[in-house]
Design an enzyme around this catalytic site. Structure first.
Site, PDB file in Angstrom:
ATOM      1  N   HIS A  98      25.814   7.033  -3.086  1.00 56.43           N
ATOM      2  CA  HIS A  98      24.535   6.433  -4.065  1.00 56.43           C
ATOM      3  C   HIS A  98      24.928   5.082  -4.389  1.00 56.43           C
ATOM      4  O   HIS A  98      25.902   4.814  -5.374  1.00 56.43           O
ATOM      5  CB  HIS A  98      24.907   8.084  -5.372  1.00 56.43           C
ATOM      6  CG  HIS A  98      24.281   9.101  -4.803  1.00 56.43           C
ATOM      7  ND1 HIS A  98      24.265   9.707  -6.344  1.00 56.43           N
ATOM      8  CD2 HIS A  98      24.333   9.955  -3.460  1.00 56.43           C
ATOM      9  CE1 HIS A  98      23.876  11.243  -5.406  1.00 56.43           C
ATOM     10  NE2 HIS A  98      23.992  11.439  -4.677  1.00 56.43           N
ATOM     11  N   ASP A 128       3.500   4.202  -0.988  1.00 57.08           N
ATOM     12  CA  ASP A 128       3.226   4.873  -2.849  1.00 57.08           C
ATOM     13  C   ASP A 128       4.510   5.371  -2.633  1.00 57.08           C
ATOM     14  O   ASP A 128       5.243   5.108  -3.767  1.00 57.08           O
ATOM     15  CB  ASP A 128       2.034   5.895  -2.835  1.00 57.08           C
ATOM     16  CG  ASP A 128       1.006   6.071  -3.302  1.00 57.08           C
ATOM     17  OD1 ASP A 128       0.390   4.639  -3.200  1.00 57.08           O
ATOM     18  OD2 ASP A 128       0.171   6.396  -2.219  1.00 57.08           O
ATOM     19  N   HIS A 132      16.361  11.819  -7.210  1.00 59.45           N
ATOM     20  CA  HIS A 132      16.363  13.436  -6.313  1.00 59.45           C
ATOM     21  C   HIS A 132      15.871  14.072  -6.591  1.00 59.45           C
ATOM     22  O   HIS A 132      17.073  15.673  -5.722  1.00 59.45           O
ATOM     23  CB  HIS A 132      18.091  13.613  -7.588  1.00 59.45           C
ATOM     24  CG  HIS A 132      19.497  12.941  -7.698  1.00 59.45           C
ATOM     25  ND1 HIS A 132      20.217  12.896  -6.476  1.00 59.45           N
ATOM     26  CD2 HIS A 132      18.974  11.468  -7.969  1.00 59.45           C
ATOM     27  CE1 HIS A 132      21.771  11.715  -7.212  1.00 59.45           C
ATOM     28  NE2 HIS A 132      20.592  10.728  -7.959  1.00 59.45           N
ATOM     29  N   ASP A 151      29.579   9.310  -6.958  1.00 60.29           N
ATOM     30  CA  ASP A 151      28.491   8.055  -7.095  1.00 60.29           C
ATOM     31  C   ASP A 151      28.811   7.031  -7.426  1.00 60.29           C
ATOM     32  O   ASP A 151      29.785   6.709  -8.109  1.00 60.29           O
ATOM     33  CB  ASP A 151      27.876   8.891  -8.937  1.00 60.29           C
ATOM     34  CG  ASP A 151      26.987   7.979  -9.084  1.00 60.29           C
ATOM     35  OD1 ASP A 151      26.838   7.290  -8.526  1.00 60.29           O
ATOM     36  OD2 ASP A 151      27.389   7.395 -10.814  1.00 60.29           O
ATOM     37  N   SER A 205      24.188   2.739 -19.357  1.00 57.62           N
ATOM     38  CA  SER A 205      23.445   3.297 -17.396  1.00 57.62           C
ATOM     39  C   SER A 205      23.791   4.161 -17.862  1.00 57.62           C
ATOM     40  O   SER A 205      24.781   4.779 -19.073  1.00 57.62           O
ATOM     41  CB  SER A 205      24.519   2.355 -16.723  1.00 57.62           C
ATOM     42  OG  SER A 205      24.157   3.495 -15.782  1.00 57.62           O
ATOM     43  N   GLY A 206      23.318   5.360 -16.878  1.00 58.74           N
ATOM     44  CA  GLY A 206      23.548   6.634 -16.907  1.00 58.74           C
ATOM     45  C   GLY A 206      24.624   6.745 -15.532  1.00 58.74           C
ATOM     46  O   GLY A 206      25.231   8.163 -15.392  1.00 58.74           O
ATOM     47  N   HIS A 207      25.432   5.379 -15.460  1.00 64.10           N
ATOM     48  CA  HIS A 207      26.456   5.897 -14.298  1.00 64.10           C
ATOM     49  C   HIS A 207      27.555   5.376 -15.086  1.00 64.10           C
ATOM     50  O   HIS A 207      27.327   4.139 -15.492  1.00 64.10           O
ATOM     51  CB  HIS A 207      26.198   4.991 -13.016  1.00 64.10           C
ATOM     52  CG  HIS A 207      24.120   5.484 -11.984  1.00 64.10           C
ATOM     53  ND1 HIS A 207      24.155   5.820 -11.159  1.00 64.10           N
ATOM     54  CD2 HIS A 207      23.470   5.008 -13.120  1.00 64.10           C
ATOM     55  CE1 HIS A 207      23.033   6.666 -11.577  1.00 64.10           C
ATOM     56  NE2 HIS A 207      22.738   5.672 -12.449  1.00 64.10           N
ATOM     57  N   GLY A 230       1.171  -1.503   0.372  1.00 67.92           N
ATOM     58  CA  GLY A 230      -0.047   0.227  -0.454  1.00 67.92           C
ATOM     59  C   GLY A 230       0.606   1.196   0.151  1.00 67.92           C
ATOM     60  O   GLY A 230       0.397   2.132  -0.358  1.00 67.92           O
TER      61      GLY A 230
END
Length: 553
Positions: A388, A49, A77, A193, A364-366, A47
């Site tokens: 992160h 969110d 972020h 990161d 990936s963006g990393h 339940g």
């Protein structure tokens, strides 16, 4: 050195986990909040969110909070910014696209008053006793930034989410020169990161996805349905470019996808030629090979566009044999089952489904290990905090930092709530603040805690049994009942014998209470609960939630 002269770095989210990134940077009477993200609930958080960071430390020190600075526009972020600003109304500093995305979120959450300050890469703003600078980086969303903070004890650098992309979709390269310049001048602390710290080599350029799209579009004979993250503007741009190349019209579906495409287009970060976008009611005007549908649901989310199509309950689009579905994302850990189920259902309906890293439809963006090494080599920090990432990622990134020349005892690995304390000559862990998860359920923020979640888990796994008893006033004599109602425990019609015996057990408890002249409702309820729990476990090996209800006449 006096306590007030120490710099404190306090991660409130994003350490030992993926998501809900938030860090407080404090010197004396000034606190700057870096990012305000959210995480999505685990499967056992029934339940719920959203999950946001516990900001009780910031609320307790709200007089010291000077501003919020944002690295980029992804949900992990910016997703909890509305909840933060609802409690502490301070200015927000971010680049143009981030401001656009944030403004939409704040309006959606009915935040009345807010101050968004748009900055450009290369800008440096004074906030309290610190100067904050924005450096251009590459990520899977345009306008991403690394930030540096010039504090009274030295410079600290936070990379934000980044990778080194030498052929970015928007053509804007990461500002390596600024990182090198900061490194030459001396950096006290680097926070970097760690998402891909376990992955060797380099992360491929976002542009390779465009090549994969062209291959799939060329081979497709029917409609193409492409699912990706709504915030991955670079990916959406490549999909639109490929659609234009192969003369397809583009239908954008999913609320977040529609919102982000609109905002990015208005602000000039997404270039869609006139006449390319169409509405759902125009689909019938075009043949299947003239259509590209951009949708959400790459993570198998039950209510997102692709999942609805896969389960045949989407109001505008039904999957047909000959459709090509491209899932341009990899499953976030924990989402694999949902993604697998969606792929199975799409294939059952006759679609060709293109997914998986071997197809090169997602990168990936990393940054991977070599890019993390490059950042460490440019910055040459005295101290290092990997951020992160889950613990194994932080630990590996710490090992990489030692390889790159950072002293082993200068690598500080912690978790959310840990205070990292620095002077110009020292850095150490020093105490903790409250940090954890706050659950958002509907309009309730934080009103659902671990006890409620535990109750929901028990209800989901074991069901419930309600025992209703009507007692004579001031006695434990039963005038009616006990009546036993079951939900999610057993099917009553097939378990009449069990229910009959359960009824007898409760009746026996009430008789015993009457004989012993027990009048307190709490004692009667407790005895009914204990007796029934033991009996039902003995017979079924299940522990349903038992709720005794007493009515007095």
């Amino acid at each position: 050195m006096a306590k007030k002269e120490k710099l404190m770095i306090i991660p409130l989210g994003g350490l030992g986990e993926i998501g809900k990134n938030m860090t407080a940077i404090q010197f004396g009477e000034d606190i700057i909040v870096l990012d305000a993200g959210l995480a999505f609930p685990d499967d056992d958080m029934f339940g719920i969110d959203l999950v946001i960071p516990d900001i009780s430390y910031l609320i307790e020190n709200k007089d010291k909070v000077r501003a919020v600075v944002i690295t980029h526009g992804h949900e992990d972020h910016i997703g909890s910014l509305a909840y933060l600003l609802n409690e502490i109304n301070v200015p927000v500093y971010a680049t143009k696209l981030v401001c656009g995305l944030v403004e939409g979120k704040l309006k959606e959450n009915h935040i009345g008053q807010y101050t968004l300050n748009e900055v450009r890469h290369g800008d440096e703003v004074k906030i309290g006793c610190m100067k904050v600078g924005f450096i251009h980086t590459n990520h899977s969303i345009p306008d991403a930034s690394a930030l540096y903070f010039k504090t009274p004890v030295g410079t600290i650098v936070h990379t934000g989410d980044f990778k080194v992309d030498l052929t970015p979709v928007d053509g804007l390269l990461m500002d390596m020169h600024k990182f090198a310049e900061l490194g030459r001048r001396g950096v006290l602390l680097l926070m970097s990161d760690s998402t891909n710290a376990l992955r060797p080599g380099y992360t491929e350029s976002e542009r390779t996805v465009g090549e994969a799209f062209r291959k799939e579009f060329k081979e497709a004979t029917g409609r193409i349905i492409l699912a990706t993250f709504a915030s991955n503007i670079s990916r959406i741009q490549q999909a639109v470019n490929t659609a234009v190349l192969y003369k397809r019209k583009v239908l954008v579906m999913g609320r977040s996808m529609v919102n982000n495409v609109q905002i990015a287009s208005e602000l000039g970060y997404l270039n869609v030629p006139d006449g390319v976008l169409i509405e759902a009611d125009e689909l019938s005007r075009y043949t299947a090979e003239q259509i590209l549908i951009l949708t959400t649901g790459s993570q198998g989310e039950p209510m997102a566009g692709l999942s609805r199509m896969a389960s045949n309950n989407h109001r505008s689009v039904s999957i047909m044999p000959g459709d090509t579905v491209i899932i341009s994302a990899t499953p976030i850990p924990g989402n694999e089952t949902g993604v697998g189920r969606t792929i199975d259902n799409l294939m059952r309906l006759g679609a060709k489904v293109v997914f998986g890293s071997n197809k090169r439809i997602h990168v990936s963006g990393h940054g991977s290990q070599e890019e993390l090494k490059l950042m460490l080599g440019l910055i040459k920090p005295k101290y290092f905090i990997p951020v992160h990432g889950e613990y194994r990622m932080l630990r590996k990134h710490g090992d990489i930092a030692v390889e790159m020349g950072v002293e082993k005892d200068h690598v500080l690995i912690g978790d959310n709530g840990q205070i990292f304390e620095f002077t110009s000559r020292s850095g150490q862990k020093a105490g903790r603040v409250n940090a954890g998860r706050v659950f958002v359920d509907g309009l309730g923020v934080g009103d659902v805690g671990n006890i409620v979640i535990r109750d929901r888990q028990q209800l989901a796994m074991e069901g419930m049994v309600i025992v209703v008893m009507t007692l004579a006033q001031g006695t434990s004599h039963a005038l009616a009942g006990p009546d036993i109602v079951s939900r999610g425990f057993v099917y009553v019609r097939d378990s009449e014998e069990l229910m009959k015996e359960a009824h007898e057990k409760v009746a026996a408890v009430l008789e015993r209470c009457e004989e012993e002249k027990i009048r307190e409702w709490s004692v009667i309820k407790s005895q009914v609960r204990d007796t029934l729990s033991r009996y039902l476990f003995e017979k079924t090996r299940r522990r349903p939630m038992i709720l005794p209800i007493i009515m007095e006449v």
